[in-house]
Design an enzyme around this catalytic site. Sequence first.
Site, PDB file in Angstrom:
ATOM      1  N   SER A  12     -28.029 -29.111 -17.743  1.00  0.00           N
ATOM      2  CA  SER A  12     -28.860 -28.249 -17.811  1.00  0.00           C
ATOM      3  C   SER A  12     -28.757 -27.151 -16.834  1.00  0.00           C
ATOM      4  O   SER A  12     -27.876 -27.467 -16.117  1.00  0.00           O
ATOM      5  CB  SER A  12     -30.350 -28.855 -17.584  1.00  0.00           C
ATOM      6  OG  SER A  12     -30.434 -29.576 -16.521  1.00  0.00           O
ATOM      7  N   GLY A  17     -32.052 -19.359 -20.589  1.00  0.00           N
ATOM      8  CA  GLY A  17     -33.134 -18.594 -20.294  1.00  0.00           C
ATOM      9  C   GLY A  17     -32.834 -17.147 -19.950  1.00  0.00           C
ATOM     10  O   GLY A  17     -33.090 -16.204 -20.586  1.00  0.00           O
ATOM     11  N   LYS A 225      -7.590 -22.090 -27.389  1.00  0.00           N
ATOM     12  CA  LYS A 225      -7.921 -23.508 -27.444  1.00  0.00           C
ATOM     13  C   LYS A 225      -9.394 -23.703 -28.015  1.00  0.00           C
ATOM     14  O   LYS A 225      -9.681 -24.441 -28.625  1.00  0.00           O
ATOM     15  CB  LYS A 225      -7.840 -24.112 -25.805  1.00  0.00           C
ATOM     16  CG  LYS A 225      -7.332 -25.636 -25.998  1.00  0.00           C
ATOM     17  CD  LYS A 225      -7.330 -26.366 -24.578  1.00  0.00           C
ATOM     18  CE  LYS A 225      -6.562 -25.660 -23.610  1.00  0.00           C
ATOM     19  NZ  LYS A 225      -6.747 -26.557 -22.477  1.00  0.00           N
ATOM     20  N   GLY A 357     -50.612 -22.814  -3.998  1.00  0.00           N
ATOM     21  CA  GLY A 357     -50.145 -24.265  -3.771  1.00  0.00           C
ATOM     22  C   GLY A 357     -51.561 -25.145  -3.757  1.00  0.00           C
ATOM     23  O   GLY A 357     -52.293 -24.595  -4.100  1.00  0.00           O
ATOM     24  N   CYS A 384     -53.730 -16.710  -3.734  1.00  0.00           N
ATOM     25  CA  CYS A 384     -54.537 -17.804  -4.279  1.00  0.00           C
ATOM     26  C   CYS A 384     -54.639 -18.846  -3.176  1.00  0.00           C
ATOM     27  O   CYS A 384     -55.728 -18.511  -2.345  1.00  0.00           O
ATOM     28  CB  CYS A 384     -54.065 -18.578  -5.396  1.00  0.00           C
ATOM     29  SG  CYS A 384     -54.849 -19.265  -6.422  1.00  0.00           S
ATOM     30  N   MET A 387     -54.762 -16.884  -0.080  1.00  0.00           N
ATOM     31  CA  MET A 387     -56.286 -15.950   0.306  1.00  0.00           C
ATOM     32  C   MET A 387     -57.086 -17.060   0.780  1.00  0.00           C
ATOM     33  O   MET A 387     -58.054 -16.855   1.777  1.00  0.00           O
ATOM     34  CB  MET A 387     -56.936 -15.369  -0.938  1.00  0.00           C
ATOM     35  CG  MET A 387     -58.206 -14.936  -0.621  1.00  0.00           C
ATOM     36  SD  MET A 387     -58.856 -14.202  -2.210  1.00  0.00           S
ATOM     37  CE  MET A 387     -60.540 -15.004  -1.825  1.00  0.00           C
ATOM     38  N   HIS A 505     -52.952 -14.502  -9.286  1.00  0.00           N
ATOM     39  CA  HIS A 505     -51.573 -14.413  -8.902  1.00  0.00           C
ATOM     40  C   HIS A 505     -50.987 -13.074  -9.351  1.00  0.00           C
ATOM     41  O   HIS A 505     -50.546 -12.953 -10.792  1.00  0.00           O
ATOM     42  CB  HIS A 505     -50.795 -15.627  -9.800  1.00  0.00           C
ATOM     43  CG  HIS A 505     -51.067 -16.763  -9.265  1.00  0.00           C
ATOM     44  ND1 HIS A 505     -50.462 -17.595  -8.224  1.00  0.00           N
ATOM     45  CD2 HIS A 505     -52.169 -17.858  -9.385  1.00  0.00           C
ATOM     46  CE1 HIS A 505     -51.010 -18.824  -7.903  1.00  0.00           C
ATOM     47  NE2 HIS A 505     -52.020 -19.067  -8.481  1.00  0.00           N
ATOM     48  N   GLU A 507     -47.892 -12.105  -8.951  1.00  0.00           N
ATOM     49  CA  GLU A 507     -46.757 -12.261  -9.383  1.00  0.00           C
ATOM     50  C   GLU A 507     -46.244 -12.333 -10.938  1.00  0.00           C
ATOM     51  O   GLU A 507     -45.160 -12.154 -11.230  1.00  0.00           O
ATOM     52  CB  GLU A 507     -45.804 -13.380  -8.563  1.00  0.00           C
ATOM     53  CG  GLU A 507     -46.395 -14.793  -8.880  1.00  0.00           C
ATOM     54  CD  GLU A 507     -47.480 -15.211  -8.108  1.00  0.00           C
ATOM     55  OE1 GLU A 507     -48.399 -14.400  -7.704  1.00  0.00           O
ATOM     56  OE2 GLU A 507     -47.692 -16.400  -7.849  1.00  0.00           O
TER      57      GLU A 507
HETATM   58  N1  GLN Z   1     -55.309 -25.138  -4.799  1.00  0.00           N
HETATM   59  C1  GLN Z   1     -56.137 -24.022  -4.814  1.00  0.00           C
HETATM   60  C2  GLN Z   1     -56.998 -24.194  -5.811  1.00  0.00           C
HETATM   61  O1  GLN Z   1     -57.127 -24.882  -6.611  1.00  0.00           O
HETATM   62  C3  GLN Z   1     -55.309 -22.868  -4.962  1.00  0.00           C
HETATM   63  C4  GLN Z   1     -54.342 -22.841  -6.434  1.00  0.00           C
HETATM   64  C5  GLN Z   1     -53.320 -21.678  -6.280  1.00  0.00           C
HETATM   65  O2  GLN Z   1     -52.673 -21.543  -5.217  1.00  0.00           O
HETATM   66  N2  GLN Z   1     -52.756 -21.682  -7.427  1.00  0.00           N
HETATM   67  O3  GLN Z   1     -58.162 -23.319  -5.905  1.00  0.00           O
END
Ligand code: GLN
Length: 524
Positions: A12, A17, A225, A357, A384, A387, A505, A507
Amino acid sequence: MKFIVVTGGIISGLGKGITASSIGLLLQSLGFSITSIKIDPYLNIDAGTMSPYEHGETYVLADGGETDLDLGNYERFLGVELTKDHNITTGKIYASVLQKERNGDYLGKTVQVIPHIVDEIQERIIHVSQIDVGFGTPDICIIELGGTIGDIETAPFVEAITRLFSKLESHTFCFVHVSLIIEMHGESKTKPTQHSIKTLRSLGIVPNILVLRTNNMLDDDTLNKININCGVNKGNIICNVNVPNIYCVPDLFKKQNICDKLVKILNINNNNNYNLEDYYKILDHFNQNTNKLRVGIAGKYVGLQDTYLSLIRAIEHASFNVGVQIEIIWIDTEKIEKHQEEYDKLKICDRIIIPGGFGLRGIEGKILVCEYCRTNKIKMLGICLGMQVMVVEYARSIGYKDAMSREWAENGFYIIDMLPDQTGKMGGTMRLGNCEAVVNDDIVEKIYNQNVIMERHRHRYELTYNNSLIFKDTDMVLSAFDKKMNLVEIVRLDNHPYFIGCQFHPEFKSKYNNPHPLFVNLLI
Ligand code: GLN
């Protein structure tokens, strides 16, 4: 409808992709309407419950689908908007077949892999390939089959594809196999590729085009080959040599005339008129000796860059627009609390991002990062979770010493909280996908150049309007709201050059030719 099926051999991580999206970009530039399907043979219904350590980032689609990161490659390279149905997993196929069984739809028959599972896969491929993803009815659907050929899990998908192949008209399919040539003792070893093609053929797929990862362009002896042993025309072997960045791949393929071969196999008209102006601007960008900005990413998965793939791409896209080169500085927020050298990395950063996160680990380190950026007026973007940390750190700084998110502690003043509709059940239950927000702040409105925005979400915890009232008459500006849900979507600090947090998000919406304004304005 034509299909290009991309399979992979040996190991892999060979870049199926990127191969598939580069082919898509080139064909799209010739005027074809392109769509794509990613098949993931795992049993999970979607990628939402998978650890980023194991599988890289979970990419979020506009409709809230939590998918494999390859769907991000397709959306970014092709500018399309895919749906959750464009990511087919074994889990989704079985869930649907088992539901039909419970409904009695199979009229007493014994439900089996052949025909029921294999038929379900075929029906889905045909249905999904016809969905308009932004450029009218698709002409060509690129199907990327995850995993490596020969895996037990991929077998029903290969079977479904070969059945479609024999059912549909000739020239409907083109099979592209991605494999690896290993350099050993100065020789190019083709044996592993020979074996993987043997397996592919034994499953009923004869590859039309081979894309081979190699260190250097292959010499004629090696090509001969491969031709003799694998039965693929020398002219249909594309060398995917190591390149400095992924943006070089479409150009590399174009120089080897991959589209001429594809259109011939698919028997479609090609005007040979490539429209690649935007794309070539990017290649130029990398050749320019412009200023270098150091962008710190402060997170807990810093060892694994696939976890932040869309984020890295979004920073790159903005850098093309602003005309700067980027160096990413990885800051481990778990180490930052205890190790001064990790903390000192902050000092060499020109910009800092705290990405999304989950969970408690590394949170107090992230609080330190926010405090550093706030007090030293370093431009920063919190995404997210980022913030949420910004908001908590600021609340603490204005006197709410026990400010917390309910996610991080058993008690405290939960300025970031869970909405009552969250039941604690996992799997597709977060606030997901596109939500509308109304911008209420001139500076953010200027950044976006509009005052109603649509952004992609993936989180369980929120800054509710009621909780945000503690920021009245402080420097924390509540810049955008989800009016329906009464939630704060963007915050910004006054008297700071750029200190912005967004609950969504950005991004996931950035494209190489349409970068996201929050990243562009961070870099300016
Ligand atoms: N853990 C946080 C929540 O669930 C933020 C989630 C994230 O950063 N995607 O609200």
